[in-house]
Design a protein around this motif. Structure first.
Motif, PDB file in Angstrom:
ATOM      1  N   GLU A 101      17.174  -3.293  19.851  1.00  0.00           N
ATOM      2  CA  GLU A 101      18.022  -2.983  21.003  1.00  0.00           C
ATOM      3  C   GLU A 101      19.054  -1.924  20.621  1.00  0.00           C
ATOM      4  O   GLU A 101      19.399  -1.754  19.449  1.00  0.00           O
ATOM      5  CB  GLU A 101      18.739  -4.244  21.489  1.00  0.00           C
ATOM      6  N   VAL A 137       7.688   0.952  20.940  1.00  0.00           N
ATOM      7  CA  VAL A 137       7.679  -0.104  21.945  1.00  0.00           C
ATOM      8  C   VAL A 137       9.112  -0.509  22.268  1.00  0.00           C
ATOM      9  O   VAL A 137       9.875  -0.890  21.373  1.00  0.00           O
ATOM     10  CB  VAL A 137       6.895  -1.331  21.445  1.00  0.00           C
ATOM     11  N   GLY A 138       9.483  -0.401  23.532  1.00  0.00           N
ATOM     12  CA  GLY A 138      10.822  -0.800  23.940  1.00  0.00           C
ATOM     13  C   GLY A 138      11.031  -0.558  25.412  1.00  0.00           C
ATOM     14  O   GLY A 138      10.280   0.195  26.047  1.00  0.00           O
ATOM     15  N   ASP A 139      12.039  -1.212  25.968  1.00  0.00           N
ATOM     16  CA  ASP A 139      12.385  -1.055  27.383  1.00  0.00           C
ATOM     17  C   ASP A 139      13.714  -0.319  27.517  1.00  0.00           C
ATOM     18  O   ASP A 139      14.628  -0.507  26.700  1.00  0.00           O
ATOM     19  CB  ASP A 139      12.489  -2.428  28.055  1.00  0.00           C
ATOM     20  N   ASP A 140      13.803   0.540  28.528  1.00  0.00           N
ATOM     21  CA  ASP A 140      15.037   1.269  28.836  1.00  0.00           C
ATOM     22  C   ASP A 140      15.509   2.130  27.666  1.00  0.00           C
ATOM     23  O   ASP A 140      16.707   2.267  27.410  1.00  0.00           O
ATOM     24  CB  ASP A 140      16.160   0.296  29.233  1.00  0.00           C
ATOM     25  N   GLU A 153      13.834   5.293  27.093  1.00  0.00           N
ATOM     26  CA  GLU A 153      13.123   6.572  27.231  1.00  0.00           C
ATOM     27  C   GLU A 153      13.989   7.757  26.801  1.00  0.00           C
ATOM     28  O   GLU A 153      13.521   8.651  26.088  1.00  0.00           O
ATOM     29  CB  GLU A 153      12.659   6.766  28.675  1.00  0.00           C
ATOM     30  N   PRO A 170       5.923  -0.143  26.964  1.00  0.00           N
ATOM     31  CA  PRO A 170       6.870  -1.204  27.328  1.00  0.00           C
ATOM     32  C   PRO A 170       6.815  -2.346  26.319  1.00  0.00           C
ATOM     33  O   PRO A 170       5.807  -2.561  25.642  1.00  0.00           O
ATOM     34  CB  PRO A 170       6.386  -1.654  28.707  1.00  0.00           C
ATOM     35  N   ARG A 171       7.899  -3.110  26.223  1.00  0.00           N
ATOM     36  CA  ARG A 171       8.003  -4.168  25.225  1.00  0.00           C
ATOM     37  C   ARG A 171       6.901  -5.220  25.395  1.00  0.00           C
ATOM     38  O   ARG A 171       6.464  -5.831  24.414  1.00  0.00           O
ATOM     39  CB  ARG A 171       9.376  -4.831  25.309  1.00  0.00           C
ATOM     40  N   ALA A 172       6.436  -5.409  26.599  1.00  0.00           N
ATOM     41  CA  ALA A 172       5.365  -6.376  26.827  1.00  0.00           C
ATOM     42  C   ALA A 172       4.100  -6.026  26.050  1.00  0.00           C
ATOM     43  O   ALA A 172       3.231  -6.867  25.837  1.00  0.00           O
ATOM     44  CB  ALA A 172       5.054  -6.469  28.316  1.00  0.00           C
ATOM     45  N   SER A 173       3.993  -4.765  25.608  1.00  0.00           N
ATOM     46  CA  SER A 173       2.807  -4.340  24.866  1.00  0.00           C
ATOM     47  C   SER A 173       2.782  -4.887  23.446  1.00  0.00           C
ATOM     48  O   SER A 173       1.765  -4.788  22.759  1.00  0.00           O
ATOM     49  CB  SER A 173       2.759  -2.806  24.789  1.00  0.00           C
TER      50      SER A 173
END
Length: 504
Positions: free
Chosen positions: A123, A156-159, A161, A10-13
């Motif tokens: 993004e 690393v990223g969100d949404d 997958e 996840p991006r928080a990482s």
């Protein structure tokens, strides 16, 4: 492993909040570099890097005159516990698939020899970046590696997958094709190639059927020498008769429920090409273990379809033989009978790829009833002279099919150029003793008509039954001479990305 393993975080990482007094770059979040101390962060003229640094990011980029071009990298040392880590500011250009693919490859190569590299994804669609990064880590070596690629790639990223999964699946398919093609021919006999292809698709080298999930059936069948003889596959038998390793024909099937279209892919699988009695010069023979690159592509594509979820029925045929010389080898002036009954005068035994492909194409027409047929082969040296090392060739009887493949090539980053099927050159294939000659009658390659790649395509067209058909000649693009970008020295796997883009 041929390509480095990868994970999605996840991006928080990638960032952590720190007190304002400790934040660099005007209060931006500080980087979490991971155990290896290497973090890659994207930027472009329209995208500021999301990272805290000891100096203002804008001033840093201005100092290096960095513009964010695809593959451009600015490396910045940062504190990493008691050691020094690195932040790689990597340019993504205009954010197109080709730019992202180039950027991913450039970043991954900076991780060479390290335990890990952590790549913050931009993004939007990022499958091409993932694909480029993983392909740049490809390594094939028998024995101890002199310089290993990065051990693991952390995206690393969100949404994202689905995008990461697609990019990884395509990279793994290309890697499989490269592995088959790079394998030495002391190992890679036609039987070995058949076993690896079948095992890749159905999980066992013996063949049979498999449930691919989501209403998909996978199946594989192999014709050995006795079966080829019984069913009169004269081209495969003639090419393979000079070798101690008999030929094989492999059929790989992908059948999803409800499919309304059926495509057949045919791959040339010459596991080594000496030229036969029309012997190649030594320098031309050095890289002939890669003459089955088209067959490797077909196996890799069929193996990836279930993961990518295509609903098109696809059948793959790999015509595998070793073209060798011996007392049993076919001779110039021999006449052979191809599958289906057409006779061919063999005037040059080094024009063997078209003979094995002709059997497979005729079989596809007679038995499989496809809506379209595409063959892929390292067929002619002439195409490398015509188009160089960056463009593959497509010959097609159907304008719509040619357009679809060309569009898929552009999207996938594999260059493709349409070449003509010139009717005035058809007389080059006339024979006084058979239905066809395998090269220009009574001459060496191209002596009167020239255009050896065109006449080879015209020969193949004779066995397609008038169905929509395209021929991809990849002799110029199937091998790379250097480690650069997404390529490693050796097989490129050209065609896997193109065909998967077309089918999926």
């Amino acid at each position: 492993m041929p390509i480095s393993p990868y994970v999605l975080l996840p991006r928080a990482s990638s960032v952590q909040e720190t007190p304002a007094s400790e934040k660099g770059g005007g209060g931006a979040p500080a980087p979490l570099l991971g155990d290896a101390g290497l973090l890659a962060v994207p930027f472009s003229p329209d995208l500021e890097p999301e990272v805290g640094l000891p100096v203002p990011v804008a001033a840093l980029l201005a100092h290096y005159e960095a513009e964010g071009a695809a593959g451009e990298i600015v490396e910045v040392p940062v504190a990493h516990g008691d050691a020094v880590g690195r932040v790689l500011l990597y340019g993504i250009g205009d954010g197109s698939a080709s730019a992202l693919r180039k950027a991913g490859a450039a970043v991954a190569r900076r991780g060479k020899g390290r335990d890990a590299i952590r790549i913050l994804l931009p993004e939007g669609p990022v499958a091409a970046l993932v694909e480029g990064a993983l392909l740049a880590t490809y390594n094939f070596r028998i024995g101890e590696a002199k310089s290993a690629p990065v051990a693991i790639v952390e995206f690393v990223g969100d949404d994202v997958e689905a995008e990461v999964t697609r990019g990884g699946t395509i990279a793994e398919a290309v890697s499989f094709a490269r592995d088959l093609t790079n394998t030495p021919s002391s190992i890679k006999t036609p039987a070995w190639l058949a076993e690896r292809a079948v095992e890749h698709v159905v999980g066992t080298p013996e063949g049979g059927e498999k449930d691919g999930g989501d209403g998909v059936r996978l199946a594989a069948k192999v014709w050995d020498e006795a079966a080829l003889l019984a069913e009169r596959f004269g081209g495969l038998l003639a090419v393979g008769q000079g070798s101690v390793s008999p030929p094989r024909l492999v059929e790989l099937s992908y059948r999803p429920e409800g499919a309304t279209r059926h495509v057949v892919l045919v791959g040339k699988g010459i596991t080594y090409d000496t030229g036969g009695l029309s012997l190649k010069p030594t320098d031309n023979m050095k890289f002939m273990k890669t003459d089955m690159a088209g067959g490797a592509v077909v196996a890799a594509v069929i193996g990836a379809l279930a993961s990518l979820g295509t609903r098109i029925r696809v059948t793959g045929l790999i015509a595998a033989a070793e073209n060798s010389f011996s007392g049993t080898a076919q001779r110039p002036s021999d006449v052979i009978t191809q599958y289906g009954g057409r006779t061919v005068e063999v005037l040059n035994t080094d024009a063997e790829g078209r003979l094995v492909l002709a059997d497979a194409l005729a079989y596809a027409d007679a038995e499989l009833e496809p809506d379209a047929v595409v063959d892929i082969a390292t067929l002619t040296g002439a195409i490398g002279i015509a188009l160089g090392k960056d463009l593959g060739a497509v010959f097609a009887t159907d304008d719509g099919l040619a357009a679809e493949l060309t569009e898929a090539a552009e999207s996938s980053g594999e260059g493709l150029w349409r070449m003509p099927l010139i009717e005035d050159y058809v007389p080059a294939l006339e024979s006084s003793v058979a239905d066809l000659a395998n090269i220009e009658s009574g001459t060496t390659f191209g002596a009167t008509y020239g255009a050896g790649s065109i006449t080879a395509a015209l020969f193949l067209r004779e066995f397609t039954g008038g169905r929509p058909w395209a021929h991809l000649d990849i002799a110029g693009v199937g091998r790379s001479g250097a480690d650069e970008g997404i390529f490693s020295k050796g097989a490129t796997g050209y065609g896997v990305r193109l065909l998967l883009e077309w089918l999926c």
